[in-house]
Design a protein around this motif. Sequence first.
Motif, mmCIF file in Angstrom:
data_model
loop_
_atom_site.group_PDB
_atom_site.id
_atom_site.type_symbol
_atom_site.label_atom_id
_atom_site.label_comp_id
_atom_site.label_asym_id
_atom_site.label_seq_id
_atom_site.Cartn_x
_atom_site.Cartn_y
_atom_site.Cartn_z
ATOM 1 N N ASN A 32 1.038 -1.058 0.066
ATOM 2 C CA ASN A 32 -0.180 0.036 -0.024
ATOM 3 C C ASN A 32 0.987 1.169 -0.025
ATOM 4 O O ASN A 32 1.698 1.385 -0.771
ATOM 5 C CB ASN A 32 -1.079 0.011 1.239
ATOM 6 N N ARG A 33 0.776 1.885 0.938
ATOM 7 C CA ARG A 33 1.447 3.334 1.023
ATOM 8 C C ARG A 33 2.811 3.109 1.865
ATOM 9 O O ARG A 33 3.532 4.213 2.318
ATOM 10 C CB ARG A 33 0.486 4.559 1.347
ATOM 11 N N ILE A 34 2.965 1.977 2.303
ATOM 12 C CA ILE A 34 4.106 1.922 3.455
ATOM 13 C C ILE A 34 5.535 1.568 2.514
ATOM 14 O O ILE A 34 5.414 0.474 1.987
ATOM 15 C CB ILE A 34 3.794 0.937 4.333
ATOM 16 N N LEU A 35 6.585 2.314 2.786
ATOM 17 C CA LEU A 35 7.667 1.947 2.298
ATOM 18 C C LEU A 35 8.762 1.677 3.247
ATOM 19 O O LEU A 35 8.836 2.585 4.206
ATOM 20 C CB LEU A 35 8.211 3.182 1.225
ATOM 21 N N ILE A 36 9.243 0.867 3.212
ATOM 22 C CA ILE A 36 10.501 0.047 4.287
ATOM 23 C C ILE A 36 11.660 -0.282 3.561
ATOM 24 O O ILE A 36 11.700 -0.933 2.506
ATOM 25 C CB ILE A 36 9.885 -1.127 4.867
ATOM 26 N N SER A 46 7.728 -5.525 10.727
ATOM 27 C CA SER A 46 6.814 -4.757 11.136
ATOM 28 C C SER A 46 5.737 -4.727 9.958
ATOM 29 O O SER A 46 4.195 -3.996 10.205
ATOM 30 C CB SER A 46 7.125 -3.197 11.469
ATOM 31 N N MET A 47 6.001 -5.339 8.839
ATOM 32 C CA MET A 47 5.042 -5.266 7.775
ATOM 33 C C MET A 47 3.883 -6.497 8.011
ATOM 34 O O MET A 47 4.134 -7.173 8.659
ATOM 35 C CB MET A 47 5.698 -5.324 6.467
ATOM 36 N N ASP A 48 3.004 -6.331 7.210
ATOM 37 C CA ASP A 48 1.753 -7.163 7.258
ATOM 38 C C ASP A 48 2.094 -8.299 6.389
ATOM 39 O O ASP A 48 1.963 -8.285 5.055
ATOM 40 C CB ASP A 48 0.559 -6.766 6.904
#
Length: 74
Positions: A32-36, A46-48
């Motif tokens: 989605n909008r999470i960038l690691i 920490s990501m799903d």
Amino acid sequence: MRETKIRLNVDDVSSFVNAAAECDFDVDVNYNRILIDAKSILGVMSMDLNNVLTVRWYGEDSNFERFLQKYVVA
């Protein structure tokens, strides 16, 4: 930039982060909008991990690309 979709489970995260850390270029994981940063074990954990993740890398490394093939989803 190269990109692929992967699926990881908790047991795969350490190997994935180690493979990304061996690259001398940036490797990112997003959902989605999470960038690691893929070189951060805490970030990746920490990501799903139930979802398909997008991996983007900004260089060439045949070993890393071969490693990713184990986790690629259609």
